[in-house]
Design a protein around this motif. Structure first.
Motif, PDB file in Angstrom:
ATOM      1  N   THR A   1       0.841  -1.198   0.000  1.00  0.00           N
ATOM      2  CA  THR A   1       0.000   0.000   0.000  1.00  0.00           C
ATOM      3  C   THR A   1       0.872   1.242   0.000  1.00  0.00           C
ATOM      4  O   THR A   1       1.817   1.356   0.772  1.00  0.00           O
ATOM      5  CB  THR A   1      -0.919   0.015   1.243  1.00  0.00           C
ATOM      6  OG1 THR A   1      -1.776  -1.132   1.190  1.00  0.00           O
ATOM      7  CG2 THR A   1      -1.768   1.276   1.285  1.00  0.00           C
ATOM      8  N   GLY A   2       0.524   2.172  -0.880  1.00  0.00           N
ATOM      9  CA  GLY A   2       1.208   3.459  -0.942  1.00  0.00           C
ATOM     10  C   GLY A   2       0.243   4.575  -0.575  1.00  0.00           C
ATOM     11  O   GLY A   2      -0.975   4.438  -0.744  1.00  0.00           O
ATOM     12  N   LEU A   3       0.797   5.654  -0.073  1.00  0.00           N
ATOM     13  CA  LEU A   3       0.016   6.841   0.268  1.00  0.00           C
ATOM     14  C   LEU A   3       0.556   8.008  -0.542  1.00  0.00           C
ATOM     15  O   LEU A   3       1.746   8.314  -0.474  1.00  0.00           O
ATOM     16  CB  LEU A   3       0.125   7.146   1.762  1.00  0.00           C
ATOM     17  CG  LEU A   3      -0.448   8.486   2.232  1.00  0.00           C
ATOM     18  CD1 LEU A   3      -1.957   8.559   2.016  1.00  0.00           C
ATOM     19  CD2 LEU A   3      -0.104   8.718   3.710  1.00  0.00           C
TER      20      LEU A   3
ATOM     21  N   ALA B   1      -0.122   7.598   7.244  1.00  0.00           N
ATOM     22  CA  ALA B   1       0.439   6.413   6.582  1.00  0.00           C
ATOM     23  C   ALA B   1       0.199   5.167   7.436  1.00  0.00           C
ATOM     24  O   ALA B   1      -0.203   4.123   6.917  1.00  0.00           O
ATOM     25  CB  ALA B   1       1.928   6.610   6.313  1.00  0.00           C
TER      26      ALA B   1
ATOM     27  N   ALA C   1       0.042   2.026   5.007  1.00  0.00           N
ATOM     28  CA  ALA C   1       0.980   2.269   3.903  1.00  0.00           C
ATOM     29  C   ALA C   1       2.405   1.913   4.302  1.00  0.00           C
ATOM     30  O   ALA C   1       2.846   2.251   5.404  1.00  0.00           O
ATOM     31  CB  ALA C   1       0.908   3.724   3.462  1.00  0.00           C
TER      32      ALA C   1
END
Length: 164
Positions: A3-5, A82, A87
């Motif tokens: 997962t990216g933010l 995050a 993330a």
């Protein structure tokens, strides 16, 4: 699942933001677009309006991007956001060298608070490097054409806001 933010105020979302979002989706399975409340910036659009604009734009890219895209408003520290969304990566877009100095400081502070979350920088494509939401708003306010920098839906939102 990685997962990216991708955080920002998105006031308004631009083609430069879209470029970074689409490219960030190549790096993660799930991309959370964090729409910052940030009252200090005095946004033109309300949080609800900005979230709606980002949702409308992101809906178009979700299938082609190959990753899940989630919109998440936030007002806390970026590193806490995050953590909240799970993330492992914070995605930041860079337009010019001037952006790097500020971003470099942010990375240092974020790493001091949580060294398990990495920051990844993506350079905007050349045709998008000059685009800044602040400049788009100024051009629109003065009656200029911003259609090269934002989608038709955002142009319409800017025009509607100018009529108020």
């Amino acid at each position: 699942m990685r997962t990216g933010l991708y955080p920002g105020t998105f006031d308004p979302i631009t083609k430069g933001h879209a470029d970074i979002i689409k490219r960030a989706c190549r790096l993660v399975d799930r991309l959370v677009i964090g729409v910052a409340i940030n009252r200090e910036k005095g946004p033109l659009f309300s949080l609800e309006e900005r979230v709606a604009m980002v949702e409308a734009e992101a809906a178009q890219w979700a299938d082609e991007a190959g990753c899940e895209i989630v919109i998440h408003p936030f007002e806390n520290l970026l590193i806490d956001c995050a953590r909240d969304v799970g993330a492992q990566i914070i995605v930041r877009g860079l337009r010019a060298v001037a952006d790097f100095e500020y971003e470099y400081q942010m990375v240092g502070m974020n790493r001091a608070m949580d060294d398990t979350i990495e920051t990844v920088f993506l350079m905007a494509e050349a045709q998008h490097q000059a685009i800044a939401s602040k400049l788009v708003k100024e051009i629109a306010r003065l009656g200029g054409d911003v259609s090269a920098f934002v989608t038709p839906e955002v142009v319409a939102a800017l025009r509607a806001r100018q009529r108020r």
